[in-house]
Motif scaffolding. Structure first.
Motif, PDB file in Angstrom:
ATOM      1  N   THR A  89      51.567 -13.437  65.431  1.00  0.00           N
ATOM      2  CA  THR A  89      50.570 -14.341  66.110  1.00  0.00           C
ATOM      3  C   THR A  89      49.457 -13.417  66.844  1.00  0.00           C
ATOM      4  N   PRO A  90      48.011 -13.813  66.508  1.00  0.00           N
ATOM      5  CA  PRO A  90      47.062 -12.972  66.863  1.00  0.00           C
ATOM      6  C   PRO A  90      47.186 -12.694  68.609  1.00  0.00           C
ATOM      7  N   LYS A  91      46.663 -11.496  69.197  1.00  0.00           N
ATOM      8  CA  LYS A  91      46.541 -11.632  70.484  1.00  0.00           C
ATOM      9  C   LYS A  91      45.126 -12.077  70.418  1.00  0.00           C
ATOM     10  N   LYS A  92      44.791 -12.744  71.732  1.00  0.00           N
ATOM     11  CA  LYS A  92      43.716 -13.456  72.019  1.00  0.00           C
ATOM     12  C   LYS A  92      42.562 -12.462  71.875  1.00  0.00           C
ATOM     13  N   LEU A  95      43.429 -11.093  58.298  1.00  0.00           N
ATOM     14  CA  LEU A  95      43.163 -10.229  59.473  1.00  0.00           C
ATOM     15  C   LEU A  95      43.800 -10.852  60.777  1.00  0.00           C
ATOM     16  N   LYS A  96      43.845 -11.829  60.879  1.00  0.00           N
ATOM     17  CA  LYS A  96      44.500 -12.470  62.143  1.00  0.00           C
ATOM     18  C   LYS A  96      46.123 -11.837  62.152  1.00  0.00           C
ATOM     19  N   LYS A  97      46.717 -11.976  60.999  1.00  0.00           N
ATOM     20  CA  LYS A  97      48.061 -11.855  61.104  1.00  0.00           C
ATOM     21  C   LYS A  97      48.354 -10.138  61.297  1.00  0.00           C
ATOM     22  N   ARG A  98      47.463  -9.290  61.126  1.00  0.00           N
ATOM     23  CA  ARG A  98      47.714  -7.890  61.485  1.00  0.00           C
ATOM     24  C   ARG A  98      48.176  -7.695  62.776  1.00  0.00           C
ATOM     25  N   ARG A  99      48.981  -7.029  63.186  1.00  0.00           N
ATOM     26  CA  ARG A  99      49.295  -6.586  64.613  1.00  0.00           C
ATOM     27  C   ARG A  99      49.833  -5.367  64.576  1.00  0.00           C
ATOM     28  N   ALA A 100      49.614  -4.721  65.750  1.00  0.00           N
ATOM     29  CA  ALA A 100      50.375  -3.419  66.044  1.00  0.00           C
ATOM     30  C   ALA A 100      51.847  -3.757  66.145  1.00  0.00           C
ATOM     31  N   ILE A 101      52.542  -2.924  65.276  1.00  0.00           N
ATOM     32  CA  ILE A 101      53.819  -3.104  65.258  1.00  0.00           C
ATOM     33  C   ILE A 101      54.542  -1.693  65.900  1.00  0.00           C
ATOM     34  N   ARG A 102      55.299  -1.966  67.173  1.00  0.00           N
ATOM     35  CA  ARG A 102      55.807  -0.732  67.794  1.00  0.00           C
ATOM     36  C   ARG A 102      57.349  -0.561  67.498  1.00  0.00           C
TER      37      ARG A 102
END
Ligand SMILES: Cc1cc2nc3c(=O)[nH]c(=O)nc-3n(C[C@H](O)[C@H](O)[C@H](O)COP(=O)(O)O)c2cc1C
Length: 184
Positions: free
Chosen positions: A170-173, A5-12
């Motif tokens: 890297t997760p957003k804060k 869950l922490k590694k999931r990021r919005a990729i643009r």
């Protein structure tokens, strides 16, 4: 699980290579296992690739030019976000006539389905961003009519998907849950 869950990021930013059909099917299958009230399975998916994706870009360009006639740079930078995307999946939720509660529950279920797609995308090496604003066109009528959605459907997400141009894990804060929780 927390690590995933922490590694999931919005990729643009995406590579130009196409997403394989087998991977698209995996995302769609993941979506269908989302929780949903009374098994209404309120989702529908519209797949845009190749020619249909180009047509969508034309719709988005026209929308942006009308909306921001004096801001060509904004139009250009907004368009850049979708011209580098090899796959777009527009997800709709069923409207239940005369039942606002059920209609809302349907959007909650579709949101859960989108999250499942997001996690599955990362699992198979893809990146994704869920867009609603600007070129996402979720809150405007143009995309609704372009995909041929009925009036019993509302748009929930325009999912831009592809192979990530760079690795962002890297997760957003986040605000600690303690500040968002009331123990009654
Ligand atoms: C309902 C929803 C709508 C969003 N709309 C947009 C959007 O229109 N444009 C965009 O760039 N990102 C959009 N996002 C992505 C968020 O900006 C992103 O998830 C947030 O900044 C947190 O970053 P992360 O996903 O990398 O953790 C949206 C996300 C959600 C859940």
């Amino acid at each position: 699980m927390l690590d995933v869950l922490k590694k999931r990021r919005a990729i643009r930013q995406f590579e130009s290579r196409e997403v394989e059909r087998s991977k698209i099917d995996m995302l769609l299958e993941a979506a269908t296992y989302a929780p949903n009230d009374r098994m209404r399975e309120p989702w529908h998916f519209y797949i845009l690739q190749g020619a249909s994706l180009k047509d969508y870009q034309k719709v988005a360009l026209k929308y942006l030019q009308n909306r921001f006639p004096t801001k060509p740079h904004l139009v250009e930078s907004s368009m850049a976000t979708i011209t580098n995307t090899p796959l777009i999946i527009v997800v709709t939720s069923a409207v239940v006539a005369g039942d606002e509660g059920a209609t809302k529950d349907n959007s909650f279920a579709v949101s859960s389905a989108i999250m499942s797609m997001w996690l599955m995308a990362e699992h198979v090496g893809l990146g994704m961003v869920w867009r609603t604003r600007g070129v996402g066109l979720v809150h405007d009528t143009e995309l609704h009519s372009f995909i041929g959605a009925t009036k019993e459907e509302q748009l929930v997400g325009t999912l831009c998907i592809g192979y990530p141009a760079k690795d962002i894990t890297t997760p957003k804060k986040r605000t600690p849950f303690t500040e968002k929780t009331t123990w009654l």
